[in-house]
Design an enzyme around this catalytic site. Structure first.
Site, PDB file in Angstrom:
ATOM      1  N   TYR A  31      -1.631   3.694  13.380  1.00 36.69           N
ATOM      2  CA  TYR A  31      -2.524   2.542  13.191  1.00 36.69           C
ATOM      3  C   TYR A  31      -1.896   1.275  13.760  1.00 36.69           C
ATOM      4  O   TYR A  31      -2.493   0.576  14.586  1.00 36.69           O
ATOM      5  CB  TYR A  31      -2.857   2.347  11.695  1.00 36.69           C
ATOM      6  N   THR A  57      -2.487  -7.774  12.515  1.00 36.02           N
ATOM      7  CA  THR A  57      -1.860  -7.488  11.228  1.00 36.02           C
ATOM      8  C   THR A  57      -0.351  -7.691  11.249  1.00 36.02           C
ATOM      9  O   THR A  57       0.285  -7.509  12.307  1.00 36.02           O
ATOM     10  CB  THR A  57      -2.178  -6.026  10.835  1.00 36.02           C
ATOM     11  N   ASP A  58       0.209  -7.988  10.090  1.00 33.60           N
ATOM     12  CA  ASP A  58       1.678  -8.091   9.978  1.00 33.60           C
ATOM     13  C   ASP A  58       2.353  -6.750  10.251  1.00 33.60           C
ATOM     14  O   ASP A  58       3.548  -6.703  10.541  1.00 33.60           O
ATOM     15  CB  ASP A  58       2.081  -8.633   8.588  1.00 33.60           C
ATOM     16  N   GLU A  59       1.582  -5.643  10.160  1.00 36.00           N
ATOM     17  CA  GLU A  59       2.192  -4.319  10.349  1.00 36.00           C
ATOM     18  C   GLU A  59       2.747  -4.104  11.748  1.00 36.00           C
ATOM     19  O   GLU A  59       3.552  -3.206  11.963  1.00 36.00           O
ATOM     20  CB  GLU A  59       1.167  -3.207  10.073  1.00 36.00           C
ATOM     21  N   LYS A 114      -2.818  -1.149  16.950  1.00 36.93           N
ATOM     22  CA  LYS A 114      -3.104  -2.585  16.811  1.00 36.93           C
ATOM     23  C   LYS A 114      -2.194  -3.397  17.732  1.00 36.93           C
ATOM     24  O   LYS A 114      -2.641  -4.363  18.376  1.00 36.93           O
ATOM     25  CB  LYS A 114      -2.897  -3.046  15.355  1.00 36.93           C
TER      26      LYS A 114
HETATM   27  P1  NAD Z   1     -12.545  -2.315   7.509  1.00 38.26           P
HETATM   28  O1  NAD Z   1     -12.091  -0.923   7.778  1.00 38.26           O
HETATM   29  O2  NAD Z   1     -13.032  -2.679   6.153  1.00 38.26           O
HETATM   30  O3  NAD Z   1     -13.708  -2.717   8.527  1.00 38.26           O
HETATM   31  C1  NAD Z   1     -13.691  -2.393   9.878  1.00 38.26           C
HETATM   32  C2  NAD Z   1     -15.084  -2.638  10.432  1.00 38.26           C
HETATM   33  O4  NAD Z   1     -15.067  -2.377  11.853  1.00 38.26           O
HETATM   34  C3  NAD Z   1     -16.160  -1.720   9.838  1.00 38.26           C
HETATM   35  O5  NAD Z   1     -17.316  -2.470   9.534  1.00 38.26           O
HETATM   36  C4  NAD Z   1     -16.425  -0.708  10.946  1.00 38.26           C
HETATM   37  O6  NAD Z   1     -17.757  -0.194  10.928  1.00 38.26           O
HETATM   38  C5  NAD Z   1     -16.174  -1.554  12.183  1.00 38.26           C
HETATM   39  N1  NAD Z   1     -15.810  -0.765  13.371  1.00 38.26           N
HETATM   40  C6  NAD Z   1     -14.863   0.213  13.445  1.00 38.26           C
HETATM   41  N2  NAD Z   1     -14.814   0.705  14.708  1.00 38.26           N
HETATM   42  C7  NAD Z   1     -15.730  -0.001  15.438  1.00 38.26           C
HETATM   43  C8  NAD Z   1     -16.123   0.029  16.803  1.00 38.26           C
HETATM   44  N3  NAD Z   1     -15.578   0.888  17.669  1.00 38.26           N
HETATM   45  N4  NAD Z   1     -17.073  -0.847  17.211  1.00 38.26           N
HETATM   46  C9  NAD Z   1     -17.647  -1.724  16.342  1.00 38.26           C
HETATM   47  N5  NAD Z   1     -17.313  -1.775  15.034  1.00 38.26           N
HETATM   48  C10 NAD Z   1     -16.367  -0.925  14.584  1.00 38.26           C
HETATM   49  O7  NAD Z   1     -11.325  -3.249   7.957  1.00 38.26           O
HETATM   50  P2  NAD Z   1     -10.772  -4.599   7.322  1.00 38.26           P
HETATM   51  O8  NAD Z   1      -9.803  -4.253   6.240  1.00 38.26           O
HETATM   52  O9  NAD Z   1     -11.889  -5.524   7.048  1.00 38.26           O
HETATM   53  O10 NAD Z   1      -9.902  -5.140   8.551  1.00 38.26           O
HETATM   54  C11 NAD Z   1     -10.501  -5.971   9.535  1.00 38.26           C
HETATM   55  C12 NAD Z   1      -9.454  -6.312  10.574  1.00 38.26           C
HETATM   56  O11 NAD Z   1      -8.378  -6.983   9.950  1.00 38.26           O
HETATM   57  C13 NAD Z   1      -8.862  -5.084  11.266  1.00 38.26           C
HETATM   58  O12 NAD Z   1      -8.706  -5.384  12.624  1.00 38.26           O
HETATM   59  C14 NAD Z   1      -7.522  -4.891  10.600  1.00 38.26           C
HETATM   60  O13 NAD Z   1      -6.590  -4.319  11.496  1.00 38.26           O
HETATM   61  C15 NAD Z   1      -7.147  -6.318  10.247  1.00 38.26           C
HETATM   62  N6  NAD Z   1      -6.294  -6.510   9.062  1.00 38.26           N
HETATM   63  C16 NAD Z   1      -6.598  -5.913   7.867  1.00 38.26           C
HETATM   64  C17 NAD Z   1      -5.805  -6.143   6.757  1.00 38.26           C
HETATM   65  C18 NAD Z   1      -6.109  -5.511   5.408  1.00 38.26           C
HETATM   66  O14 NAD Z   1      -5.272  -5.600   4.506  1.00 38.26           O
HETATM   67  N7  NAD Z   1      -7.269  -4.907   5.204  1.00 38.26           N
HETATM   68  C19 NAD Z   1      -4.699  -6.971   6.855  1.00 38.26           C
HETATM   69  C20 NAD Z   1      -4.408  -7.572   8.104  1.00 38.26           C
HETATM   70  C21 NAD Z   1      -5.227  -7.328   9.182  1.00 38.26           C
HETATM   71  O1  TDX Z   2      -2.832   6.031  -2.561  1.00 43.77           O
HETATM   72  C1  TDX Z   2      -2.012   5.169  -2.213  1.00 43.77           C
HETATM   73  N1  TDX Z   2      -0.810   5.117  -2.863  1.00 43.77           N
HETATM   74  C2  TDX Z   2       0.163   4.199  -2.555  1.00 43.77           C
HETATM   75  O2  TDX Z   2       1.236   4.191  -3.167  1.00 43.77           O
HETATM   76  C3  TDX Z   2      -2.278   4.214  -1.168  1.00 43.77           C
HETATM   77  C4  TDX Z   2      -3.595   4.234  -0.425  1.00 43.77           C
HETATM   78  C5  TDX Z   2      -1.290   3.297  -0.870  1.00 43.77           C
HETATM   79  N2  TDX Z   2      -0.106   3.291  -1.521  1.00 43.77           N
HETATM   80  C6  TDX Z   2       0.915   2.290  -1.132  1.00 43.77           C
HETATM   81  C7  TDX Z   2       1.263   2.331   0.340  1.00 43.77           C
HETATM   82  C8  TDX Z   2       1.584   0.897   0.664  1.00 43.77           C
HETATM   83  O3  TDX Z   2       2.959   0.636   0.404  1.00 43.77           O
HETATM   84  O4  TDX Z   2       0.354   0.999  -1.348  1.00 43.77           O
HETATM   85  C9  TDX Z   2       0.714   0.091  -0.291  1.00 43.77           C
HETATM   86  C10 TDX Z   2      -0.540  -0.453   0.358  1.00 43.77           C
HETATM   87  O5  TDX Z   2      -1.178   0.621   1.027  1.00 43.77           O
HETATM   88  P1  TDX Z   2      -2.568   0.431   1.815  1.00 43.77           P
HETATM   89  O6  TDX Z   2      -3.572  -0.154   0.898  1.00 43.77           O
HETATM   90  O7  TDX Z   2      -2.879   1.715   2.494  1.00 43.77           O
HETATM   91  O8  TDX Z   2      -2.182  -0.730   2.853  1.00 43.77           O
HETATM   92  P2  TDX Z   2      -1.068  -0.802   4.002  1.00 43.77           P
HETATM   93  O9  TDX Z   2      -0.651   0.515   4.461  1.00 43.77           O
HETATM   94  O10 TDX Z   2       0.003  -1.749   3.503  1.00 43.77           O
HETATM   95  O11 TDX Z   2      -1.929  -1.511   5.169  1.00 43.77           O
HETATM   96  C11 TDX Z   2      -2.838  -2.585   4.855  1.00 43.77           C
HETATM   97  O12 TDX Z   2      -2.283  -3.837   5.195  1.00 43.77           O
HETATM   98  C12 TDX Z   2      -2.155  -4.125   6.551  1.00 43.77           C
HETATM   99  C13 TDX Z   2      -4.181  -2.405   5.549  1.00 43.77           C
HETATM  100  O13 TDX Z   2      -4.711  -1.124   5.236  1.00 43.77           O
HETATM  101  C14 TDX Z   2      -4.066  -2.583   7.036  1.00 43.77           C
HETATM  102  O14 TDX Z   2      -5.347  -2.524   7.636  1.00 43.77           O
HETATM  103  C15 TDX Z   2      -3.447  -3.912   7.309  1.00 43.77           C
HETATM  104  O15 TDX Z   2      -3.216  -4.041   8.673  1.00 43.77           O
END
Ligand code: NAD
Ligand code: TDX
Length: 334
Positions: A147, A123-125, A151
């Site tokens: 988190y 992730t960019d985070e 990562k």
């Molecule tokens: P998500 O929370 O929707 O899905 C995570 C999945 O992993 C779920 O299906 C869960 O059951 C599974 N899981 C969790 N722990 C596990 C374990 N110990 N063994 C096997 N499976 C397990 O997450 P997402 O939003 O789809 O993110 C997927 C990946 O992309 C993550 O690694 C996250 O860090 C990364 N990512 C997410 C975002 C975002 O905005 N959502 C952005 C950049 C990177």
């Molecule tokens: O209730 C809320 N109110 C609010 O203002 C929530 C849930 C979020 N926010 C704000 C916080 C952030 O600035 O919105 C923005 C986005 O929040 P999230 O959806 O929680 O995402 P973020 O914290 O940016 O992280 C996401 O992007 C990077 C994903 O959850 C991560 O898995 C990914 O790595």
């Protein structure tokens, strides 16, 4: 590649990747390996062809289970993670177990089996917040919540297996992803589904002008596919959406699309350590031939429509485990 193991493939981005891979590569078989935590959901995979897809419930931190499932796979692509920042602030045990130990276990397993590629979806985070300009892959890491720290730990242990053992590890770092099938704890599906129900949208006060860079989920899946097939082992590739928006802008767009007014916005206490702005430079991934295609306004409109049309998917989630989490995270937001 004939067979790929997708860990975390029952989650949001992982399931989009599974659908994308099966659609693009007709000879491919996918093994989805997923623990089915609160965020894992087999509904996300309901449309995949069972003849070309095997599902195994398992934990990436379980060595024997990973070895058995990964045997004979040409690649492992890891999406499995605890993925929600606010939950990591409430308690981070599972974050360390999955995002660090789990990734270590995947690297060890790939080394044992001689797996041809291990791609770690990150992730960019991990770069932390940036006031102006954008981070490139060589910038130092500065994760600022449990988190993203976990990562970053996973990225580092994975890449160390390239330097030390020559394991062909690749890392992608994507920006905030949005689209169908996203668990409604994340801001976009939370705000859309709350708006549909005339429930308050809990916007973090002080963070209204914080900036996230939005990437459509299918563009993210395509980027991972591109790096998996064309990337150089040992390298990191940023996958940027190129759509930086303030949280208040996203919130107003959701209200506009759902036909609700701003009285639904409720400012709630800010996230501790709330990163102000994420921005990454994806020149390196562009050089591989990847570029995001979805227009932000259109992507958000399509996504809002999907949640409006698929209440069957999110209503059962929001009435389950989610309720206890919501009460703990937000108290009574009225
Ligand atoms: P998500 O929370 O929707 O899905 C995570 C999945 O992993 C779920 O299906 C869960 O059951 C599974 N899981 C969790 N722990 C596990 C374990 N110990 N063994 C096997 N499976 C397990 O997450 P997402 O939003 O789809 O993110 C997927 C990946 O992309 C993550 O690694 C996250 O860090 C990364 N990512 C997410 C975002 C975002 O905005 N959502 C952005 C950049 C990177
Ligand atoms: O209730 C809320 N109110 C609010 O203002 C929530 C849930 C979020 N926010 C704000 C916080 C952030 O600035 O919105 C923005 C986005 O929040 P999230 O959806 O929680 O995402 P973020 O914290 O940016 O992280 C996401 O992007 C990077 C994903 O959850 C991560 O898995 C990914 O790595």
């Amino acid at each position: 590649m004939k067979k790929i193991m997708v860990t975390g493939g029952a989650g949001f981005i992982g399931s989009a990747f599974v659908r994308w891979e099966l659609a693009q590569h007709p000879d491919l078989h996918i093994v989805t390996f997923d623990k089915l935590t609160y965020a894992g959901n087999l509904d996300n995979l309901k449309d995949v062809d069972p003849a070309r897809h095997t599902f195994i419930q398992g934990d990436i931190a379980d060595r024997e289970a990973v070895l058995a499932a990964a045997e004979g796979c040409d690649a492992i692509v890891n999406f499995a993670a605890e993925s929600h920042v606010d939950r990591s602030i409430l308690g981070a045990d599972e974050f360390l177990e999955t995002n660090v130990r789990g990734v270590y276990n995947l690297a060890e397993s790939a080394k044992t089996l001689g797996t041809a590629r291990l791609l770690l979806v990150s992730t960019d985070e991990v770069y932390g917040s940036i006031e102006s300009g954008s981070f490139s892959e060589t910038d130092r890491l500065n994760p600022r919540n449990p988190y993203s720290a976990a990562k970053a730990g996973g990225d580092m242990i994975g890449l160390s297996y390239f330097s030390t053992f020559g394991l062909p590890v690749l890392v992608t770092r994507g920006s905030n992803t949005y689209g169908p099938y996203q668990y409604p704890e994340k801001v976009l599906p939370l705000f859309v589904t709350n708006a549909v129900d005339d429930e308050p949208l809990p916007l973090y006060q002080g963070g209204e002008h914080n900036v996230r860079d939005w990437l459509y989920v299918d563009d993210h899946a395509r980027g991972i596919d591109c790096v998996l097939r064309l990337g150089t082992p040992g390298e990191i590739y940023n996958l940027a959406g190129g759509n930086e928006r303030e949280n208040i802008t996203l919130t107003r767009r959701i209200l506009e699309l759902t036909g609700k007014d701003e009285s639904l916005i409720k400012l709630v206490p800010d996230r501790p350590g709330h990163d102000r702005r994420y921005s990454i430079d994806a020149t390196k991934a562009h050089a591989l031939g990847w570029k995001p295609e979805m227009d932000w306004n259109e992507g958000v409109a399509q996504t809002v429509r999907w949640y409006q049309d698929n209440e069957w998917w999110w209503r059962k989630i929001k009435s389950g485990e989610f309720r206890a989490y919501y009460a703990r995270q937000y108290g009574t937001v009225k």
